[in-house]
Scaffold this motif. Structure first.
Motif, PDB file in Angstrom:
ATOM      1  N   LEU A 125       0.188  -1.341   0.299  1.00 60.94           N
ATOM      2  CA  LEU A 125       0.346  -0.069   0.210  1.00 60.94           C
ATOM      3  C   LEU A 125       1.227   1.216  -0.112  1.00 60.94           C
ATOM      4  O   LEU A 125       0.541   2.426  -0.938  1.00 60.94           O
ATOM      5  N   ASP A 126       2.278   1.205   0.456  1.00 55.44           N
ATOM      6  CA  ASP A 126       2.889   2.412   0.676  1.00 55.44           C
ATOM      7  C   ASP A 126       3.356   2.617  -0.064  1.00 55.44           C
ATOM      8  O   ASP A 126       3.851   4.229  -0.984  1.00 55.44           O
ATOM      9  N   GLU A 127       3.685   1.695  -1.370  1.00 53.41           N
ATOM     10  CA  GLU A 127       4.626   1.988  -2.480  1.00 53.41           C
ATOM     11  C   GLU A 127       3.603   2.613  -3.555  1.00 53.41           C
ATOM     12  O   GLU A 127       3.890   3.071  -4.448  1.00 53.41           O
ATOM     13  N   LEU A 128       2.116   2.076  -3.334  1.00 48.38           N
ATOM     14  CA  LEU A 128       1.090   2.545  -3.975  1.00 48.38           C
ATOM     15  C   LEU A 128       1.114   4.121  -3.807  1.00 48.38           C
ATOM     16  O   LEU A 128       0.562   4.996  -5.027  1.00 48.38           O
ATOM     17  N   GLU A 129       1.326   4.536  -2.970  1.00 50.25           N
ATOM     18  CA  GLU A 129       0.728   5.855  -2.225  1.00 50.25           C
ATOM     19  C   GLU A 129       2.272   6.684  -2.906  1.00 50.25           C
ATOM     20  O   GLU A 129       2.215   7.771  -3.430  1.00 50.25           O
ATOM     21  N   LYS A 130       3.132   6.059  -2.726  1.00 49.51           N
ATOM     22  CA  LYS A 130       4.468   6.709  -3.225  1.00 49.51           C
ATOM     23  C   LYS A 130       4.513   6.908  -4.725  1.00 49.51           C
ATOM     24  O   LYS A 130       4.589   7.919  -5.108  1.00 49.51           O
ATOM     25  N   ALA A 131       4.152   5.795  -5.876  1.00 49.19           N
ATOM     26  CA  ALA A 131       3.969   6.317  -7.329  1.00 49.19           C
ATOM     27  C   ALA A 131       2.692   6.819  -7.142  1.00 49.19           C
ATOM     28  O   ALA A 131       3.235   7.495  -8.187  1.00 49.19           O
ATOM     29  N   ILE A 132       1.322   7.414  -6.253  1.00 47.99           N
ATOM     30  CA  ILE A 132       0.833   8.284  -7.207  1.00 47.99           C
ATOM     31  C   ILE A 132       1.350   9.347  -7.037  1.00 47.99           C
ATOM     32  O   ILE A 132       0.707  10.423  -7.728  1.00 47.99           O
ATOM     33  N   THR A 133       1.414   9.701  -5.267  1.00 46.29           N
ATOM     34  CA  THR A 133       2.319  10.699  -4.789  1.00 46.29           C
ATOM     35  C   THR A 133       3.263  11.701  -5.692  1.00 46.29           C
ATOM     36  O   THR A 133       3.788  12.909  -6.894  1.00 46.29           O
TER      37      THR A 133
END
Length: 379
Positions: free
Chosen positions: A48-56
């Motif tokens: 989940l953290d990696e997804l938020e990092k990619a999106i932001t």
């Protein structure tokens, strides 16, 4: 954004804050469900953290974010199915994305959808958008002399079954051949693939080549290009000989026709909500089994056939209009080899008009001018 669902976790709200494009209430609700579904899966795998990092950060140099691949490769969110990487690329990068044909995985992506691994990468920054293939223009002889009178074309205005009824205020459409086009499908039988392949390969062999064919004359050729309309297809629904409901206009490259009662959207035509006071028991039974998601047309093959037909003359091009109207029945078949001889004898059926190819044919025929021979019902 005000949540439409009872409770929206903070992480879902943050991710939705990066959503691209504007949606109406139903679409906004569906987007929220799609993000919730992804968040639930990624929590289990710690991504989940990696997804938020990619999106932001909008950074391609982030890790693959994977979910399990389903049997058919699609992801279902609230009764709607789609390819997972397309869903999330459309949500976070390109809201006007139509299909997976417009996406290409980056070289660094280890779980790209096209690799067909057990896990699929849904990191929207691991994909880049590519231009959809452009149909080549058709070279058509410039028409310079316009005769005072045009020879009459074959009249199809009476080809709609005479016993067809239309709702008040809806006019029947003309220029529709009664004979089903090559490759039509009735779910009571089999698709006429051989007939379709023969038509695509052979063109219109019974038509004599135009003596003014570009292949034999040094004519002034003008390119006529294909323009994709806002709605590539229009669909009308019938029960026996009665038209039911409004015409559905399709804007997405793929769509589903089914018998459910959800409101129709750009990717789905739901027939369950359509009412008919004259509906009988046979129609009711048939409607329980309505479902359709088929490949019915190929623009690339049509472009090749059109280019070939131009060399054969006006009549050969005009014959292609038959391919651009498709009638398809549900559950019960019809035709010469069936008990039901006409489509209006089947309980439920649809008629599709392929708007883009029809408009292209119109432009080509206009450029070609009048036919070289008089057309009649026996020509």
């Amino acid at each position: 954004m005000s949540s439409i669902l009872p409770f929206t976790p903070p992480i879902v709200k943050r991710l939705l804050g990066w959503k691209k494009g504007e949606q109406n209430g139903q679409e906004e609700k569906w987007c929220e469900k799609a993000v919730k579904s992804l968040v639930k899966k990624l929590k289990k795998t710690g991504q989940l953290d990696e997804l938020e990092k990619a999106i932001t950060t909008q950074n391609v140099n982030t890790k693959c974010i994977t979910i399990p691949r389903s049997l058919d490769g699609r992801l279902q969110v609230s009764h709607r199915k789609g390819l997972p990487h397309v869903i999330y690329c459309r949500l976070w990068r390109w809201p006007d994305l139509h299909s997976h044909h417009e996406l290409r995985a980056m070289e660094l992506c280890e779980f790209a959808f096209n690799m067909k691994k057990d896990e699929v990468c849904v990191n929207p920054y691991h994909y880049q958008r590519v231009e959809t293939p452009v149909l080549p223009p058709v070279l058509v002889p410039r028409h310079t002399e316009i005769p005072a009178e045009f020879p009459p074309l074959e009249d199809y205005t009476h080809s709609i079954p005479e016993n067809t009824n239309f709702p008040a205020g809806i006019e029947p459409q003309s220029n529709i051949p009664e004979t089903p086009p090559p490759g039509y499908l009735s779910e009571d039988g089999e698709t006429s693939d051989h007939q379709m392949n023969h038509s695509m390969d052979a063109g219109s062999p019974n038509l004599s080549p135009n003596p003014m064919s570009p292949a034999h004359n040094n004519l002034d050729l003008q390119p006529v290009t294909y323009c994709e309309p806002a709605f590539w297809c229009s669909i009308s629904y019938y029960e026996l000989n009665q038209r039911v409901g409004e015409t559905f206009h399709a804007s997405q490259p793929s769509m589903t026709v089914d018998g459910f009662t959800d409101p129709s959207n750009s990717e789905r035509f739901c027939l369950g909500l359509l009412s008919n006071v004259n509906r009988n028991a046979a129609v009711e039974l048939t409607r329980r089994h309505i479902g359709c998601n088929l490949k019915i047309f190929n623009n690339q093959e049509f472009a090749a056939l059109l280019a070939q037909s131009v060399n054969q003359g006006f009549e050969a091009v005009y014959q292609l209009t038959r391919m651009c109207t498709i009638r398809m029945s549900f559950v019960k078949g019809w035709g010469a080899e069936y008990r039901r001889q006409t489509v209006t004898s089947t309980p439920c059926w649809i008629e599709l008009h392929l708007n883009g190819p029809l408009q292209w044919l119109d432009k080509v025929l206009t450029q070609m001018g009048s036919p070289s021979i008089r057309c009649s019902s026996v020509s």
